[in-house]
Motif scaffolding. Sequence first.
Motif, PDB file in Angstrom:
ATOM      1  N   ILE A 623      33.413  39.466  42.897  1.00  0.00           N
ATOM      2  CA  ILE A 623      33.969  39.236  42.018  1.00  0.00           C
ATOM      3  C   ILE A 623      32.448  38.012  41.332  1.00  0.00           C
ATOM      4  O   ILE A 623      33.465  37.287  42.080  1.00  0.00           O
ATOM      5  CB  ILE A 623      35.168  39.055  41.282  1.00  0.00           C
ATOM      6  CG1 ILE A 623      36.044  40.718  41.228  1.00  0.00           C
ATOM      7  CG2 ILE A 623      35.401  38.248  39.984  1.00  0.00           C
ATOM      8  CD1 ILE A 623      36.791  40.126  41.744  1.00  0.00           C
ATOM      9  N   ASP A 624      31.703  37.765  40.697  1.00  0.00           N
ATOM     10  CA  ASP A 624      31.383  36.539  40.074  1.00  0.00           C
ATOM     11  C   ASP A 624      30.653  35.677  41.933  1.00  0.00           C
ATOM     12  O   ASP A 624      29.943  36.143  41.558  1.00  0.00           O
ATOM     13  CB  ASP A 624      32.242  35.411  39.344  1.00  0.00           C
ATOM     14  CG  ASP A 624      32.260  36.576  37.754  1.00  0.00           C
ATOM     15  OD1 ASP A 624      31.295  37.540  37.872  1.00  0.00           O
ATOM     16  OD2 ASP A 624      33.093  35.561  37.434  1.00  0.00           O
ATOM     17  N   SER A 625      31.313  34.795  41.539  1.00  0.00           N
ATOM     18  CA  SER A 625      30.751  34.085  43.534  1.00  0.00           C
ATOM     19  C   SER A 625      31.345  34.279  44.609  1.00  0.00           C
ATOM     20  O   SER A 625      31.029  34.329  45.411  1.00  0.00           O
ATOM     21  CB  SER A 625      31.461  32.666  42.896  1.00  0.00           C
ATOM     22  OG  SER A 625      33.170  32.332  42.718  1.00  0.00           O
ATOM     23  N   GLY A 626      32.173  35.342  43.955  1.00  0.00           N
ATOM     24  CA  GLY A 626      32.633  36.274  45.080  1.00  0.00           C
ATOM     25  C   GLY A 626      34.653  35.895  45.579  1.00  0.00           C
ATOM     26  O   GLY A 626      34.489  36.398  46.515  1.00  0.00           O
ATOM     27  N   ASP A 627      35.091  34.896  44.846  1.00  0.00           N
ATOM     28  CA  ASP A 627      36.077  34.661  45.271  1.00  0.00           C
ATOM     29  C   ASP A 627      37.310  35.402  44.089  1.00  0.00           C
ATOM     30  O   ASP A 627      36.938  36.246  43.441  1.00  0.00           O
ATOM     31  CB  ASP A 627      36.401  33.219  44.543  1.00  0.00           C
ATOM     32  CG  ASP A 627      35.836  32.271  45.439  1.00  0.00           C
ATOM     33  OD1 ASP A 627      35.766  32.336  46.449  1.00  0.00           O
ATOM     34  OD2 ASP A 627      35.550  31.172  44.429  1.00  0.00           O
ATOM     35  N   PRO A 628      38.568  36.661  44.888  1.00  0.00           N
ATOM     36  CA  PRO A 628      39.138  37.257  44.381  1.00  0.00           C
ATOM     37  C   PRO A 628      39.744  36.278  43.064  1.00  0.00           C
ATOM     38  O   PRO A 628      40.101  35.429  43.169  1.00  0.00           O
ATOM     39  CB  PRO A 628      40.601  37.603  45.407  1.00  0.00           C
ATOM     40  CG  PRO A 628      40.313  36.118  46.143  1.00  0.00           C
ATOM     41  CD  PRO A 628      39.151  36.089  46.317  1.00  0.00           C
ATOM     42  N   VAL A 629      40.652  37.107  41.726  1.00  0.00           N
ATOM     43  CA  VAL A 629      41.063  36.567  41.804  1.00  0.00           C
ATOM     44  C   VAL A 629      43.045  36.751  41.233  1.00  0.00           C
ATOM     45  O   VAL A 629      42.815  37.967  41.838  1.00  0.00           O
ATOM     46  CB  VAL A 629      40.671  37.433  39.823  1.00  0.00           C
ATOM     47  CG1 VAL A 629      41.888  36.884  38.465  1.00  0.00           C
ATOM     48  CG2 VAL A 629      39.009  37.246  39.797  1.00  0.00           C
ATOM     49  N   ARG A 630      43.565  35.890  41.207  1.00  0.00           N
ATOM     50  CA  ARG A 630      44.956  35.764  40.934  1.00  0.00           C
ATOM     51  C   ARG A 630      45.576  35.200  39.554  1.00  0.00           C
ATOM     52  O   ARG A 630      44.974  34.398  39.071  1.00  0.00           O
ATOM     53  CB  ARG A 630      45.574  34.762  42.203  1.00  0.00           C
ATOM     54  CG  ARG A 630      45.062  34.822  43.262  1.00  0.00           C
ATOM     55  CD  ARG A 630      45.765  34.001  44.239  1.00  0.00           C
ATOM     56  NE  ARG A 630      45.583  34.299  46.376  1.00  0.00           N
ATOM     57  CZ  ARG A 630      45.971  33.448  46.811  1.00  0.00           C
ATOM     58  NH1 ARG A 630      46.191  32.430  46.709  1.00  0.00           N
ATOM     59  NH2 ARG A 630      45.509  34.142  48.198  1.00  0.00           N
ATOM     60  N   LEU A 631      46.486  36.158  38.856  1.00  0.00           N
ATOM     61  CA  LEU A 631      47.470  36.384  38.422  1.00  0.00           C
ATOM     62  C   LEU A 631      48.919  35.830  38.600  1.00  0.00           C
ATOM     63  O   LEU A 631      49.184  36.697  39.232  1.00  0.00           O
ATOM     64  CB  LEU A 631      47.667  37.536  37.607  1.00  0.00           C
ATOM     65  CG  LEU A 631      46.355  38.440  36.632  1.00  0.00           C
ATOM     66  CD1 LEU A 631      46.506  40.001  36.249  1.00  0.00           C
ATOM     67  CD2 LEU A 631      45.104  37.489  36.117  1.00  0.00           C
ATOM     68  N   GLN A 632      48.890  35.376  38.288  1.00  0.00           N
ATOM     69  CA  GLN A 632      50.066  33.706  38.625  1.00  0.00           C
ATOM     70  C   GLN A 632      51.852  33.532  37.310  1.00  0.00           C
ATOM     71  O   GLN A 632      52.336  33.299  37.847  1.00  0.00           O
ATOM     72  CB  GLN A 632      49.981  32.407  39.681  1.00  0.00           C
ATOM     73  CG  GLN A 632      49.231  32.210  40.954  1.00  0.00           C
ATOM     74  CD  GLN A 632      49.115  31.883  41.465  1.00  0.00           C
ATOM     75  OE1 GLN A 632      47.794  31.393  41.567  1.00  0.00           O
ATOM     76  NE2 GLN A 632      50.003  30.907  42.135  1.00  0.00           N
ATOM     77  N   GLU A 633      51.184  33.599  36.427  1.00  0.00           N
ATOM     78  CA  GLU A 633      51.704  33.661  35.438  1.00  0.00           C
ATOM     79  C   GLU A 633      52.208  34.187  34.508  1.00  0.00           C
ATOM     80  O   GLU A 633      51.935  35.807  34.892  1.00  0.00           O
ATOM     81  CB  GLU A 633      50.949  32.854  34.592  1.00  0.00           C
ATOM     82  CG  GLU A 633      50.609  31.227  34.660  1.00  0.00           C
ATOM     83  CD  GLU A 633      52.142  30.832  35.364  1.00  0.00           C
ATOM     84  OE1 GLU A 633      52.393  30.167  34.298  1.00  0.00           O
ATOM     85  OE2 GLU A 633      52.268  29.954  36.247  1.00  0.00           O
ATOM     86  N   ASP A 634      53.200  34.885  33.578  1.00  0.00           N
ATOM     87  CA  ASP A 634      54.178  35.877  32.912  1.00  0.00           C
ATOM     88  C   ASP A 634      52.663  35.839  31.883  1.00  0.00           C
ATOM     89  O   ASP A 634      51.912  35.222  31.177  1.00  0.00           O
ATOM     90  CB  ASP A 634      55.110  35.597  32.487  1.00  0.00           C
ATOM     91  CG  ASP A 634      56.256  35.337  33.032  1.00  0.00           C
ATOM     92  OD1 ASP A 634      56.057  35.963  34.281  1.00  0.00           O
ATOM     93  OD2 ASP A 634      57.594  34.637  32.669  1.00  0.00           O
ATOM     94  N   PHE A 635      52.632  37.564  31.566  1.00  0.00           N
ATOM     95  CA  PHE A 635      51.359  37.342  30.940  1.00  0.00           C
ATOM     96  C   PHE A 635      49.893  37.675  30.290  1.00  0.00           C
ATOM     97  O   PHE A 635      49.134  38.185  29.934  1.00  0.00           O
ATOM     98  CB  PHE A 635      52.275  37.812  29.744  1.00  0.00           C
ATOM     99  CG  PHE A 635      53.282  38.294  29.714  1.00  0.00           C
ATOM    100  CD1 PHE A 635      53.785  39.854  29.757  1.00  0.00           C
ATOM    101  CD2 PHE A 635      54.606  37.536  29.544  1.00  0.00           C
ATOM    102  CE1 PHE A 635      54.870  39.885  29.429  1.00  0.00           C
ATOM    103  CE2 PHE A 635      55.678  37.678  29.186  1.00  0.00           C
ATOM    104  CZ  PHE A 635      56.356  39.670  29.463  1.00  0.00           C
TER     105      PHE A 635
END
Length: 651
Positions: A623-635
């Motif tokens: 993903i892009d530069s290689g880092d995973p994506v984290r969703l930590q906030e509501d919505f």
Amino acid sequence: MAYKFQVGPAIFSGSAVYQDALETKSSFAATSVSASAALSGGSLDIGGSADIDGNLDVGGEFKMADNTAGKILVADGNDYAPVVMSGDVAIASGGATTIQAGAVEGSMLNANVPGLGLHLSGSKLHLSASVAGAGLDYAAGVLKVNIDEFAALGGTGIDQADKLLFSDAGVEKTITFSNLQDAVFADVSGDATVAAGGALTIADNAVGLSKLAGIARGSIILGDSSGDPSLLAKGTAAQFLQSDGTDPSYVSISGDATVAAGGALTIGAGKVTNSMLSGGIANAKLVNDAVTLTPGAGLGTLGSVALGASITVAVDGVLEDLDTLGVASADGEFIVATGAGAFAYESGNTARTSLGLGTGDDATLTRVSASVGFATPGLIQAGTVQATTYNGDSVAVTGITGSLNNKLAHGEGITPFSFNNSASTQISLSASVAGAGLAYSTGVLSLDIDELSALGGASLHQTQDKFLISDNGAEKTVSFSNLEDSIFANVSGDATVAAGGALTIAAGAVEHGMLNDDIINGQDALTAPGDSDLMMIDDGAVKKITLADLQTYFAGGAPTGRGDADVTLSEGVNFGSALITQNRTWTLPASPADGDKVIVKAARVDPGVYITVAVDGGGSHVIDSGDPVRLQEDFAAVTLVYVGSNQWMLI
């Protein structure tokens, strides 16, 4: 990861890059800071001391209070200070170092100086064999290239940026593996071409039957449920190919009729019911089960006859007398009445006697009375009338003796004629005998359709208008309906014409080249399209699709709810349908196609937990530069698009 929309405090799981100026209202703490051109005019301005516990990564120039040209940073035990390089070596502002003249002294040379590849022989300086490193051979002062000296790369792990040595018109240069293979691909021609990067395209109409893999005899190539080519095995004898609306298959005919191998169709016994009969059958589809026969003259009583039964037809009256007489016994017999209600066969002298002609070879006539057909009615008296001959379309009467000077009258179509004692007379056809459609010349009649009046227009009656036809040498008439149906029966190819003129275009016969250029722009404009409006689409086969289904496709497909669990995402919208209570991993599709879009929208997330949007663990996707994506906030939400080459990009 920064979000497009944020309500409340923002928690960033990765590095934060600010394209505009960063302004802090209170204290600012960061383990790393990336300063772009828009941050405080392109620099990170720190008024006091900066305590950096990690690495200081400077992407641009590093400037100090003393930036005098030629100075370098030298540590003095406490810090780094800019100083001027001096002594045996000097350095320019561009970084070039120069050994000062006379600076290299004998004491500076190591004992292994000959290993530099130089040695003295007498008063001459020569290359040493040690100068030949990997890829070079040395002999008698000459260096040669020897690629076997290099280590083998092994396998096919050549990167696109790897370089090769080549001679460019005598000038040695390097070329990347990517440019080399694209130069090779550019020379590919014929049935297929290869674009830069390796995409091979087979030319239209390049794959002929000879290039297809062998298939079982009788098999048919068709598209399967996945839109891929597949083989349909041939059916058994007497089966035929039928479509169920989705796929074709071989089936056997059953029901009212069956078909044998070779095509012979047999209607089952008792299968034809009254409703199947054509309305053109006499007696209203044979509703009556009997017919009534009425006798004509000479026939006996008949009456009612049941269908399928038989009746004997008897004769009556004169026919009964002839039935009693029976068949003739020889050629040339006459039927002569021998009394009331009695007949007999007679021939020869018996018949001549009954006719009053005598029994000799010549007929003996007392006189011939001519009251009609002669110019002067009266008696014809002749001692002898003989030698009657036929010549073409005339009759010549010769050898008439005695006194016969009367003129004979002629009827319509016969030329006037007369004869006397001394000349022969021919009876000829008149030109007036040739009516419309016939021509007359020297006694010969011939067809001449130009004599007939023209029909005019093209309005022909189906059954009453007829044509003259030679049916294998026999002249007959044919109705216009039957004539045009015979013509229609010979129409084949992309369309067929049934009897009566109904033209049917064959399935799949209309190709692109047959369509007119105005197939679209020649139609009325649709100003208010609706969800149920249809479009055509090629899905391996031409199908229809509603605007509503197309809209769902462009939106990424139907939304899919994801609960509080580890899941594999699908193309389209994936939304949180439950509270996330612990760390979850939502994995991107393992085999995406270029342009596939995955939209991820979280629901509520418990404090301290997050959703990791990760690539497939068994592949090489990033993903892009290689880092995973984290969703930590509501919505929180993120959108990713697969762009090929194992690359997912955030948008």
